[in-house]
Design an enzyme around this catalytic site. Structure first.
Site, mmCIF file in Angstrom:
data_model
loop_
_atom_site.group_PDB
_atom_site.id
_atom_site.type_symbol
_atom_site.label_atom_id
_atom_site.label_comp_id
_atom_site.label_asym_id
_atom_site.label_seq_id
_atom_site.Cartn_x
_atom_site.Cartn_y
_atom_site.Cartn_z
ATOM 1 N N GLU A 183 0.871 -1.174 0.000
ATOM 2 C CA GLU A 183 0.000 0.000 0.000
ATOM 3 C C GLU A 183 0.911 1.227 0.000
ATOM 4 O O GLU A 183 1.799 1.334 0.846
ATOM 5 C CB GLU A 183 -0.904 0.022 1.231
ATOM 6 C CG GLU A 183 -1.861 1.198 1.237
ATOM 7 C CD GLU A 183 -2.742 1.247 2.479
ATOM 8 O OE1 GLU A 183 -3.499 2.236 2.612
ATOM 9 O OE2 GLU A 183 -2.664 0.326 3.308
ATOM 10 N N LYS A 239 4.384 0.788 10.510
ATOM 11 C CA LYS A 239 4.380 1.914 9.572
ATOM 12 C C LYS A 239 3.877 3.186 10.244
ATOM 13 O O LYS A 239 4.335 4.285 9.927
ATOM 14 C CB LYS A 239 3.528 1.568 8.344
ATOM 15 C CG LYS A 239 3.790 2.488 7.161
ATOM 16 C CD LYS A 239 3.018 2.047 5.931
ATOM 17 C CE LYS A 239 3.613 0.828 5.281
ATOM 18 N NZ LYS A 239 2.955 0.515 3.987
ATOM 19 N N ARG A 280 5.994 -12.867 9.683
ATOM 20 C CA ARG A 280 6.642 -11.625 9.300
ATOM 21 C C ARG A 280 7.980 -11.505 10.020
ATOM 22 O O ARG A 280 8.264 -12.223 10.981
ATOM 23 C CB ARG A 280 5.755 -10.424 9.640
ATOM 24 C CG ARG A 280 5.525 -10.229 11.133
ATOM 25 C CD ARG A 280 4.496 -9.145 11.403
ATOM 26 N NE ARG A 280 4.917 -7.877 10.829
ATOM 27 C CZ ARG A 280 4.116 -6.810 10.758
ATOM 28 N NH1 ARG A 280 2.868 -6.873 11.176
ATOM 29 N NH2 ARG A 280 4.565 -5.681 10.257
#
Length: 560
Positions: free
Chosen positions: A39, A275, A265
């Protein structure tokens, strides 16, 4: 990690590759198609590198292809700057998508049509509840949700309202389109999830054409299907979303049915990969920008001089697993050192200069000594360094009253200068504060090249630069951004390391460092690996420390 596990991981084997291999061998798929779907609401970080290497790596290994697709469904947070940065960073990491560059916004019209299909099938409805009402009625992990009072609207009313939402008749958050699935489901993601919300905001690519935007969950699986993705590889937090991913594919006329697989992850000590936190670090000016070398962003790592090959090697070493774990940042630094030890040319630089005057070396005279560019790669050749009466050595390499095991320079001791001569300290010149500002030494002309004809040995070899030829430079020493191995994202500002950056503005470096415009890291002998920073100019050289020659952070932080 056991030796066997390490060997398996280094061979590039993991459970996802096993799945892909089995699918191709069984004929379930003719080729492997993966995708990396960021994104564009921030810069990529080291956690994304794991996903990039996995998705592009699988495509390469199995003769398929990997799409780069921007999931650009939230114009409030997305910017063209981030799109451009992501493209640069994936290329920098060493991967290319060829003609397979896509955007979820490419599919907005098709996604909208599929949303109307769900409405006509009685599987979606327009909800007028407020965000708070929807949150309360959604239920909890132990209590079922409650049906919206608008859940049983007619198909006609829902189509009318949804089309008016698209036309921009309603303000932000006035209405949403929801899937009609099961408000009592044990999986909260299936409790009538939102498909579309109203956002009057300009999109980086579609401008103001759209007044409504699809949710990530609604756009993601259908975009995979449109692109013919065979293996949709996500991190573990999307595991609970997989039933919803499959529900959309089963209830829409999509051209293919990809399958979603999840892996753990990357979590790294002394590092925050949220983020939201990274954005706050930039906006709050805790760092100089997204490419600050202390940041775990790919742009920051690149500016710090981390080679992409070292990052790819690190990802390969940690492997792909199903269970979450935390990787010691020292493992990442090991990969950097191992890579740079093989590739980085050697240079001499004195970070904290202390002047040395060789009293028996003729004034006004100089000579050149030959230095190798890499001790293990003769093909990189040699260079000439000027040697003269006045030199600079590292201040830490001298002690007036040394402890027993200090083998570097002190009054009366003899040491070797790299590539040059043996020298002996005879006198210490001090300033008014009692600090050593100059060393008066002598050199032995018979020891040129670093060896004594009489066979005598010295216990230390030190780097140096010519006081006449050395160039001034600013050197930036970077340490971990956080003081704790497991920083708290909710309290990140109080856990920042006040010593994460040390600026040295009066270093001296050999002239060869000014003749190259390359930003490839070099090894400052006995110091570490350094690269030119983008702030560097011919009149002011600026170097960033990529990594030290050994792990000193564990000792500094109390970890070893």
């Amino acid at each position: 990690m056991s030796v066997a596990e390490t060997e398996t991981r280094e061979a590039g084997q993991d459970f996802i590759r096993d799945i892909v291999r089995a699918d191709l061998q069984s004929g379930r798929h003719k080729t492997a198609v993966t995708r990396f779907p960021p994104e564009p609401n921030g810069y990529l970080h080291i956690g994304h590198a794991k996903s990039i290497c996995l998705n592009f790596g699988i495509a390469e290994e199995f003769a398929g292809h990997c799409n780069l697709r921007f999931d650009d469904t939230n114009p409030v947070k997305e910017e063209q700057e981030y799109i451009d940065a992501i493209i640069r960073d994936v290329h920098w990491l060493g991967y290319d998508w060829g003609k397979n560059l896509f955007y979820a916004s490419d599919y907005f019209e098709k996604l909208y049509g599929w949303a109307e299909d769900l409405i006509r099938a009685g599987k979606a409805y327009v909800d007028d509840q407020t965000q708070e009402e929807m949150r309360v009625n959604r239920g909890t992990l132990t209590e079922p949700g409650k049906n919206s009072p608008f859940r049983d609207r007619s198909v006609e009313d829902n189509l009318d309202l949804f089309r008016r939402m698209r036309a921009g008749e309603f303000p932000n958050h006035a209405r949403v389109l929801r899937a009609k699935i099961d408000m009592a489901s044990g999986n909260i993601n299936l409790r009538d999830p939102v498909l579309y919300r109203i956002l009057h905001a300009e999109h980086p690519r579609t401008g103001t054409t759209w007044k409504i935007y699809p949710s990530y969950d609604f756009a993601h699986g259908q975009s995979d299907a449109i692109e013919g993705v065979t293996h949709s590889i996500c991190t573990l937090e999307f595991e609970d979303h997989r039933p919803l991913y499959d529900w959309f594919l089963e209830n829409l006329p999509v051209p293919s049915h990809p399958h979603q697989y999840e892996f753990a992850r990357l979590n790294l000590t002394y590092t925050v990969l949220s983020k939201r936190v990274l954005t706050e670090l930039v906006r709050g000016a805790y760092v100089s920008g997204w490419d600050d070398p202390r940041m775990p962003t790919l742009a920051g790592l690149q500016r710090r001089g981390v080679p992409p090959g070292a990052l790819r090697d690190f990802v390969k070493r940690i492997g792909v697993a199903k269970a979450n774990s935390v990787v010691d940042v020292g493992m990442f630094e090991f990969s950097i050192r191992e890579h740079l030890n093989k590739t980085a040319q050697r240079r001499m630089a004195v970070l904290r200069p202390l002047k040395v005057v060789l009293e028996n070396y003729p004034e006004g005279q100089s000579e050149e000594v030959e230095a190798v560019n890499h001790p293990e790669d003769a093909s990189l050749g040699t260079r000439r360094i000027r040697f003269c009466r006045e030199l600079f050595i590292e201040r830490d390499d001298f002690m007036e009253n040394p402890p027993k095991k200090f083998f570097r320079l002190s009054p009366g001791t003899e040491v070797r200068l790299r590539y040059a001569y043996f020298i002996t300290c005879r006198e210490v010149v001090k300033n008014a504060a009692g600090e050593a500002v100059e060393l008066r030494c002598t050199y032995d002309p018979a020891t040129k090249g670093g060896n004594a004809p009489d066979g005598r040995k010295v216990k230390a070899t030190m780097h140096w630069v010519s006081a006449k030829d050395a160039l001034p430079a600013e050197v930036r020493l970077y340490n971990q951004l956080f003081t704790k191995p497991d920083p708290n994202p909710a309290d990140f500002a109080n856990e920042l390391n006040p010593n994460s950056l040390e600026m040295i503005d009066d270093a001296r470096v050999e002239p060869a460092l000014a003749t190259s415009n390359s930003r490839d890291p070099v090894q400052f002998e006995r110091q570490g690996y350094f690269c030119l920073d983008k702030d560097s100019t011919p009149n002011k050289l600026v170097f960033n420390r990529t990594v030290g020659l050994r792990d000193t952070w564990a000792k500094v932080s109390g970890g070893g």
